[in-house]
Motif scaffolding. Sequence first.
Motif, PDB file in Angstrom:
ATOM      1  N   LYS A  22      30.154 -11.484 -71.559  1.00 37.86           N
ATOM      2  CA  LYS A  22      31.547 -11.434 -72.009  1.00 37.86           C
ATOM      3  C   LYS A  22      31.677 -10.577 -73.270  1.00 37.86           C
ATOM      4  O   LYS A  22      32.625  -9.803 -73.412  1.00 37.86           O
ATOM      5  N   LEU A  23      30.719 -10.710 -74.185  1.00 44.51           N
ATOM      6  CA  LEU A  23      30.756  -9.900 -75.398  1.00 44.51           C
ATOM      7  C   LEU A  23      30.531  -8.422 -75.098  1.00 44.51           C
ATOM      8  O   LEU A  23      31.153  -7.563 -75.729  1.00 44.51           O
ATOM      9  N   ILE A  24      29.660  -8.114 -74.160  1.00 43.10           N
ATOM     10  CA  ILE A  24      29.455  -6.722 -73.769  1.00 43.10           C
ATOM     11  C   ILE A  24      30.736  -6.154 -73.157  1.00 43.10           C
ATOM     12  O   ILE A  24      31.136  -5.027 -73.457  1.00 43.10           O
ATOM     13  N   GLY A  25      31.395  -6.937 -72.322  1.00 43.15           N
ATOM     14  CA  GLY A  25      32.658  -6.499 -71.738  1.00 43.15           C
ATOM     15  C   GLY A  25      33.723  -6.284 -72.802  1.00 43.15           C
ATOM     16  O   GLY A  25      34.489  -5.312 -72.747  1.00 43.15           O
ATOM     17  N   LEU A  26      33.789  -7.181 -73.791  1.00 39.04           N
ATOM     18  CA  LEU A  26      34.752  -7.032 -74.880  1.00 39.04           C
ATOM     19  C   LEU A  26      34.460  -5.771 -75.696  1.00 39.04           C
ATOM     20  O   LEU A  26      35.382  -5.038 -76.071  1.00 39.04           O
ATOM     21  N   GLY A  27      33.189  -5.514 -75.961  1.00 40.46           N
ATOM     22  CA  GLY A  27      32.822  -4.309 -76.695  1.00 40.46           C
ATOM     23  C   GLY A  27      33.173  -3.045 -75.931  1.00 40.46           C
ATOM     24  O   GLY A  27      33.672  -2.075 -76.513  1.00 40.46           O
ATOM     25  N   VAL A  56      38.247   0.899 -84.379  1.00 39.54           N
ATOM     26  CA  VAL A  56      38.169   0.186 -83.098  1.00 39.54           C
ATOM     27  C   VAL A  56      36.902   0.587 -82.345  1.00 39.54           C
ATOM     28  O   VAL A  56      36.216  -0.264 -81.751  1.00 39.54           O
ATOM     29  N   ILE A  57      36.557   1.860 -82.380  1.00 38.41           N
ATOM     30  CA  ILE A  57      35.341   2.338 -81.703  1.00 38.41           C
ATOM     31  C   ILE A  57      34.097   1.734 -82.354  1.00 38.41           C
ATOM     32  O   ILE A  57      33.177   1.280 -81.665  1.00 38.41           O
ATOM     33  N   MET A  58      34.066   1.705 -83.682  1.00 35.59           N
ATOM     34  CA  MET A  58      32.925   1.117 -84.388  1.00 35.59           C
ATOM     35  C   MET A  58      32.814  -0.383 -84.085  1.00 35.59           C
ATOM     36  O   MET A  58      31.710  -0.903 -83.912  1.00 35.59           O
ATOM     37  N   ALA A  59      33.959  -1.063 -83.996  1.00 40.64           N
ATOM     38  CA  ALA A  59      33.938  -2.486 -83.638  1.00 40.64           C
ATOM     39  C   ALA A  59      33.374  -2.671 -82.232  1.00 40.64           C
ATOM     40  O   ALA A  59      32.639  -3.635 -81.976  1.00 40.64           O
ATOM     41  N   GLY A  60      33.676  -1.752 -81.330  1.00 42.49           N
ATOM     42  CA  GLY A  60      33.130  -1.826 -79.978  1.00 42.49           C
ATOM     43  C   GLY A  60      31.624  -1.666 -79.963  1.00 42.49           C
ATOM     44  O   GLY A  60      30.912  -2.426 -79.291  1.00 42.49           O
ATOM     45  N   TYR A  61      31.118  -0.688 -80.700  1.00 43.81           N
ATOM     46  CA  TYR A  61      29.670  -0.481 -80.750  1.00 43.81           C
ATOM     47  C   TYR A  61      28.954  -1.675 -81.396  1.00 43.81           C
ATOM     48  O   TYR A  61      27.898  -2.097 -80.931  1.00 43.81           O
ATOM     49  N   VAL A  62      29.524  -2.221 -82.459  1.00 41.53           N
ATOM     50  CA  VAL A  62      28.909  -3.369 -83.129  1.00 41.53           C
ATOM     51  C   VAL A  62      28.919  -4.585 -82.211  1.00 41.53           C
ATOM     52  O   VAL A  62      27.934  -5.332 -82.139  1.00 41.53           O
ATOM     53  N   THR A  63      29.999  -4.778 -81.477  1.00 45.63           N
ATOM     54  CA  THR A  63      30.090  -5.920 -80.563  1.00 45.63           C
ATOM     55  C   THR A  63      29.060  -5.808 -79.443  1.00 45.63           C
ATOM     56  O   THR A  63      28.390  -6.792 -79.104  1.00 45.63           O
ATOM     57  N   VAL A  64      28.900  -4.624 -78.879  1.00 44.72           N
ATOM     58  CA  VAL A  64      27.909  -4.436 -77.814  1.00 44.72           C
ATOM     59  C   VAL A  64      26.502  -4.639 -78.363  1.00 44.72           C
ATOM     60  O   VAL A  64      25.666  -5.304 -77.740  1.00 44.72           O
ATOM     61  N   LEU A  65      26.220  -4.105 -79.536  1.00 50.44           N
ATOM     62  CA  LEU A  65      24.892  -4.270 -80.136  1.00 50.44           C
ATOM     63  C   LEU A  65      24.601  -5.738 -80.435  1.00 50.44           C
ATOM     64  O   LEU A  65      23.501  -6.229 -80.165  1.00 50.44           O
ATOM     65  N   ALA A  67      25.901  -8.311 -78.880  1.00 49.84           N
ATOM     66  CA  ALA A  67      25.749  -9.012 -77.606  1.00 49.84           C
ATOM     67  C   ALA A  67      24.359  -8.779 -77.013  1.00 49.84           C
ATOM     68  O   ALA A  67      23.790  -9.682 -76.393  1.00 49.84           O
ATOM     69  N   ILE A  68      23.820  -7.602 -77.205  1.00 46.99           N
ATOM     70  CA  ILE A  68      22.486  -7.315 -76.673  1.00 46.99           C
ATOM     71  C   ILE A  68      21.413  -8.059 -77.465  1.00 46.99           C
ATOM     72  O   ILE A  68      20.456  -8.586 -76.904  1.00 46.99           O
ATOM     73  N   LEU A  69      21.576  -8.128 -78.769  1.00 49.73           N
ATOM     74  CA  LEU A  69      20.549  -8.740 -79.615  1.00 49.73           C
ATOM     75  C   LEU A  69      20.663 -10.260 -79.732  1.00 49.73           C
ATOM     76  O   LEU A  69      19.704 -10.908 -80.142  1.00 49.73           O
TER      77      LEU A  69
END
Length: 85
Positions: A22-27, A56-65, A67-69
């Motif tokens: 879900k966090l990856i999808g949100l990112g 917004v783009i930076m928030a997306g990258y941070v959210t995906v990172l 979620a992965i970690l």
Amino acid sequence: MSAKKRKKDDQKPMLFTPLNYKLIGLGLLFLVIGFTAMRIENEVQGFISLYISPVVIMAGYVTVLYAILKKDHKINDPSTTNSSS
């Protein structure tokens, strides 16, 4: 027949939990929104292109990172569980 059936002990735990997905999808949604907003304005010196979209783009990258970690601590590690036999 018995080769097709697996015991619960033989199954490996999943790499990610549903929360991670879900966090990856949100990112990814943040990334799409950020790049789309930058493209829609289509100005080099525009307010959205310079200030809103990069955040917004930076928030997306941070959210995906994140979620992965992120590791869920509720998953039982087979080496630390106590058997009551």
